[in-house]
Design a protein around this motif. Structure first.
Motif, PDB file in Angstrom:
ATOM      1  N   LEU A   1       0.839  -1.181   0.033  1.00 53.56           N
ATOM      2  CA  LEU A   1      -0.062  -0.062   0.098  1.00 53.56           C
ATOM      3  C   LEU A   1       0.779   1.317  -0.018  1.00 53.56           C
ATOM      4  CD1 LEU A   1      -2.869   1.435   0.034  1.00 53.56           C
ATOM      5  CD2 LEU A   1      -2.478   1.100   2.752  1.00 53.56           C
ATOM      6  N   ARG A   2       1.923   1.260   0.770  1.00 52.46           N
ATOM      7  CA  ARG A   2       2.704   2.321   0.891  1.00 52.46           C
ATOM      8  C   ARG A   2       3.567   2.699  -0.580  1.00 52.46           C
ATOM      9  NH1 ARG A   2       5.477   6.110   3.680  1.00 52.46           N
ATOM     10  NH2 ARG A   2       7.716   6.599   3.230  1.00 52.46           N
ATOM     11  N   PHE A   3       3.914   1.598  -1.237  1.00 49.01           N
ATOM     12  CA  PHE A   3       4.434   1.408  -2.648  1.00 49.01           C
ATOM     13  C   PHE A   3       3.454   2.331  -3.549  1.00 49.01           C
ATOM     14  CE2 PHE A   3       3.872  -0.891  -6.422  1.00 49.01           C
ATOM     15  CZ  PHE A   3       4.667  -0.393  -7.269  1.00 49.01           C
ATOM     16  N   ILE A   4       2.314   1.936  -3.316  1.00 47.47           N
ATOM     17  CA  ILE A   4       1.382   2.514  -4.342  1.00 47.47           C
ATOM     18  C   ILE A   4       0.919   3.812  -4.264  1.00 47.47           C
ATOM     19  CG2 ILE A   4      -1.177   2.185  -4.899  1.00 47.47           C
ATOM     20  CD1 ILE A   4      -1.224  -0.749  -4.621  1.00 47.47           C
ATOM     21  N   GLN A   5       0.930   4.151  -2.817  1.00 48.48           N
ATOM     22  CA  GLN A   5       0.586   5.652  -2.423  1.00 48.48           C
ATOM     23  C   GLN A   5       1.827   6.668  -2.631  1.00 48.48           C
ATOM     24  OE1 GLN A   5      -0.477   4.926   1.551  1.00 48.48           O
ATOM     25  NE2 GLN A   5      -2.626   4.936   1.384  1.00 48.48           N
ATOM     26  N   GLU A   6       2.899   6.208  -2.304  1.00 48.12           N
ATOM     27  CA  GLU A   6       4.116   7.144  -2.422  1.00 48.12           C
ATOM     28  C   GLU A   6       4.973   6.849  -3.537  1.00 48.12           C
ATOM     29  OE1 GLU A   6       4.200   9.348  -0.391  1.00 48.12           O
ATOM     30  OE2 GLU A   6       2.622   8.502   1.064  1.00 48.12           O
ATOM     31  N   GLY A   7       4.954   5.752  -4.408  1.00 50.89           N
ATOM     32  CA  GLY A   7       5.821   5.390  -5.656  1.00 50.89           C
ATOM     33  C   GLY A   7       7.221   5.213  -4.995  1.00 50.89           C
ATOM     34  N   GLU A   8       7.405   4.680  -3.755  1.00 53.46           N
ATOM     35  CA  GLU A   8       8.760   4.276  -3.267  1.00 53.46           C
ATOM     36  C   GLU A   8       8.887   3.123  -2.673  1.00 53.46           C
ATOM     37  OE1 GLU A   8       9.495   7.830  -1.273  1.00 53.46           O
ATOM     38  OE2 GLU A   8       8.885   7.091   0.607  1.00 53.46           O
ATOM     39  N   ILE A   9       9.775   2.573  -2.737  1.00 49.13           N
ATOM     40  CA  ILE A   9      10.016   1.133  -1.642  1.00 49.13           C
ATOM     41  C   ILE A   9      11.086   1.357  -0.810  1.00 49.13           C
ATOM     42  CG2 ILE A   9       8.683  -0.338  -3.304  1.00 49.13           C
ATOM     43  CD1 ILE A   9      12.473  -0.552  -3.136  1.00 49.13           C
ATOM     44  N   ARG A  10      11.095   0.660   0.338  1.00 53.77           N
ATOM     45  CA  ARG A  10      12.170   0.586   1.037  1.00 53.77           C
ATOM     46  C   ARG A  10      12.827  -0.969   1.240  1.00 53.77           C
ATOM     47  NH1 ARG A  10      11.752   3.246   6.875  1.00 53.77           N
ATOM     48  NH2 ARG A  10      10.465   1.268   7.108  1.00 53.77           N
ATOM     49  N   ARG A  11      14.065  -1.242   0.775  1.00 53.59           N
ATOM     50  CA  ARG A  11      14.531  -2.540   1.223  1.00 53.59           C
ATOM     51  C   ARG A  11      14.382  -3.047   2.609  1.00 53.59           C
ATOM     52  NH1 ARG A  11      19.952  -3.083  -2.733  1.00 53.59           N
ATOM     53  NH2 ARG A  11      18.620  -2.565  -4.650  1.00 53.59           N
ATOM     54  N   ILE A  12      14.176  -4.243   2.810  1.00 52.82           N
ATOM     55  CA  ILE A  12      14.230  -4.632   4.315  1.00 52.82           C
ATOM     56  C   ILE A  12      15.712  -4.575   4.659  1.00 52.82           C
ATOM     57  CG2 ILE A  12      14.072  -6.888   5.629  1.00 52.82           C
ATOM     58  CD1 ILE A  12      12.090  -8.001   3.578  1.00 52.82           C
ATOM     59  N   GLY A  13      15.865  -3.934   6.008  1.00 56.59           N
ATOM     60  CA  GLY A  13      17.160  -3.853   6.365  1.00 56.59           C
ATOM     61  C   GLY A  13      17.690  -2.278   6.208  1.00 56.59           C
ATOM     62  N   SER A  14      16.876  -1.580   5.252  1.00 53.94           N
ATOM     63  CA  SER A  14      17.678  -0.282   4.853  1.00 53.94           C
ATOM     64  C   SER A  14      16.918   0.905   5.527  1.00 53.94           C
ATOM     65  CB  SER A  14      17.208  -0.028   3.425  1.00 53.94           C
ATOM     66  OG  SER A  14      17.645   1.063   2.947  1.00 53.94           O
ATOM     67  N   VAL A  15      17.575   1.913   5.718  1.00 47.80           N
ATOM     68  CA  VAL A  15      16.807   3.243   6.485  1.00 47.80           C
ATOM     69  C   VAL A  15      16.277   4.292   5.057  1.00 47.80           C
ATOM     70  CG1 VAL A  15      17.925   2.965   8.318  1.00 47.80           C
ATOM     71  CG2 VAL A  15      18.898   4.219   6.699  1.00 47.80           C
ATOM     72  N   HIS A  16      16.610   3.955   3.952  1.00 48.64           N
ATOM     73  CA  HIS A  16      16.594   4.818   2.686  1.00 48.64           C
ATOM     74  C   HIS A  16      15.386   4.014   1.921  1.00 48.64           C
ATOM     75  CE1 HIS A  16      20.071   6.921   4.207  1.00 48.64           C
ATOM     76  NE2 HIS A  16      20.760   5.966   4.096  1.00 48.64           N
TER      77      HIS A  16
END
Length: 479
Positions: free
Chosen positions: A254-269
């Motif tokens: 849902l966050r990916f669809i809303q924001e158009g961004e992803i965060r890898r597991i274990g990453s802070v970026h």
């Protein structure tokens, strides 16, 4: 597709025959008399005319001269050698007596059309190449029925947009084919299409597969890895069976669809990605969201453009077209000689319900091509028990119940799948109050003894009103 005109005054028989021929892959029109046929239809448009011998007004044999080069098959309840000889002498290509079974009729029609090609058939053969080019529809999807034509139109309008598409359909209806077609007709056609079956990935791995992970994020993560969403950057991501996605992964999606961004597991970026999303499921997501098994906010996010796919059993003549296309493809793939479907195979294919849809049909055709030795594929090679199919269909759909004296449907219009065998029952039920046993037997082309035996077998009692009327008539004559 071959066209047939059926001319028969009894609506039950006429409609039953039309259903049979349509299930065998023919396009059928019907008329109740020679006059109606002549007034409403152009005989040159047909490959075959099937007519009853005795009709109101002009007899069916009048069509032989009126039809010109179009072959005429005469059928009659009055099964006598003389009527057969007279019909053939007048120019009928063949003669068949009622009642007849499915196999005899389909075989006769197939043979006559093959042996007597009309001008229309020659023209259709000359233009078959151009016709086949239009049959593939959108992105190689085969279908000419109204539901598929509507589907092609929706794909054409949806593909150029960037909106999320939700494809709904039963298992085996070709949801991934539709997703590929949308991608191929979009502005991202030259980019990557990543397909993910959410049901095939364990719950513990789905998040790392979709979003990727950094080195050391968990035990065994010895190097950073890009997720499938990131791999689809610039292209299209197809999430098949999204209804199987765990709740935790739904929140991240849902966050990916809303924001158009992803965060890898274990990453802070977070990373920006440009991905067109297409989802598919065979489940009712609206019901799942109401039951708390699927996030309601995610459902609303992915249900922007909804594209329902029809099950194979509702696609009419497309079933036979698909089967023949698959047969040709499998013959070429396996390097076998040209093969064709037998009349019983055609009947089985068009009558069977295909719960596994297109995928089940494809596997049945592949199995039949492998197991068949000759150039003809029968229903047994397809793994379809024709007798069982007919019994199940009659139990579930016909308007007549054995052991009941009244049809379940009070309408005079026959049920959708009324078989030729069952028109006997319907005819007796509809006419026994107005006809004597002798008249009923004569109209059906059977003896009174045969009529009595069939009454016993089907559980159809004689009408009390007609029986009492005959007793009164007998006592009056005696007096």
């Amino acid at each position: 597709m071959h066209k047939i005109l059926v001319v028969e005054d009894e609506s039950v028989i006429r409609t039953a025959l039309r259903r049979l021929l349509e299930r065998s892959g023919y396009q059928v029109d019907e008329a109740g008399s020679v006059q109606q046929a002549e007034t409403e239809f152009n005989f040159d448009d047909y490959d075959l005319i099937i007519s009853d011998l005795r009709l109101p007004g002009a007899p069916g044999t009048d069509l032989i001269q009126k039809a010109g080069d179009v072959p005429v098959l005469i059928m009659t309840s009055y099964a006598s050698l003389r009527s057969a000889v007279d019909s053939m002498r007048m120019g009928a290509v063949d003669y068949i007596a009622k009642p007849f079974d499915h196999g005899d009729m389909v075989s006769a029609v197939e043979r006559i059309i093959a042996d007597h090609p009309t001008a229309r058939a020659q023209q259709r053969k000359a233009t078959s190449v151009s016709e086949k080019s239009g049959q593939a529809g959108s992105g190689g999807i085969v279908g000419n029925c109204p539901a598929m034509q509507t589907l092609f139109g929706h794909i054409e309008r949806m593909a150029p947009t960037e909106s999320t598409v939700l494809v709904l359909g039963e298992t085996g209806t070709g949801k991934e084919l539709v997703a590929r077609s949308i991608h191929q007709h979009s502005r991202r056609a030259d980019k990557t299409l990543i397909s993910v079956n959410c049901a095939a990935i364990p719950d513990t791995l789905i998040e790392s597969e979709l979003f990727g992970y950094e080195k050391g994020a968990f035990t065994g993560a010895n190097a950073s890895r890009m997720g499938l969403i990131e791999a689809a950057d610039g292209g299209t991501l197809f999430l098949d069976e999204i209804g199987e996605l765990p709740m935790e992964a739904q929140a991240r999606l849902l966050r990916f669809i809303q924001e158009g961004e992803i965060r890898r597991i274990g990453s802070v970026h977070s990373r920006k990605v440009d991905v067109r999303l297409i989802c598919a499921t065979h489940r009712n997501l609206q019901q799942l969201s109401a039951e708390g098994q699927f996030r309601q906010d995610l459902y609303y996010r992915i249900n922007v453009l909804c594209l329902p796919l029809p099950p194979l059993r509702e696609r009419g003549k497309d079933i036979l077209q698909l089967a023949e296309s698959m047969l040709q493809r499998q013959v070429e793939k396996l390097g076998k000689q040209a093969m064709h479907l037998s009349p019983r195979a055609i009947q089985a294919i068009t009558t069977y319900q295909w719960p596994g849809n297109v995928r089940e049909l494809e596997h049945a055709i592949e199995r039949a091509v492998i197991l068949s030795d000759g150039d003809e594929i029968d229903n047994e090679a397809l793994g379809i028990d024709l007798e069982l199919v007919n019994i199940n269909r009659l139990r579930g759909q016909d308007g007549i119940s054995t052991g009941s004296t009244t049809p379940r449907n009070s309408s005079s219009e026959p049920q959708e799948d009324l078989s030729l065998e069952d028109y006997f029952q319907r005819f007796v039920l509809e006419h026994q109050d107005s006809m004597s046993e002798t008249e009923l037997a004569q109209k059906l082309g059977v003896s009174r003894k045969c009529l009595w035996e069939r009454r016993q077998r089907f559980g159809i009692p004689r009408s009390k009103s007609s029986a009492s009327g005959r007793r009164r008539k007998g006592s009056t004559q005696a007096g």
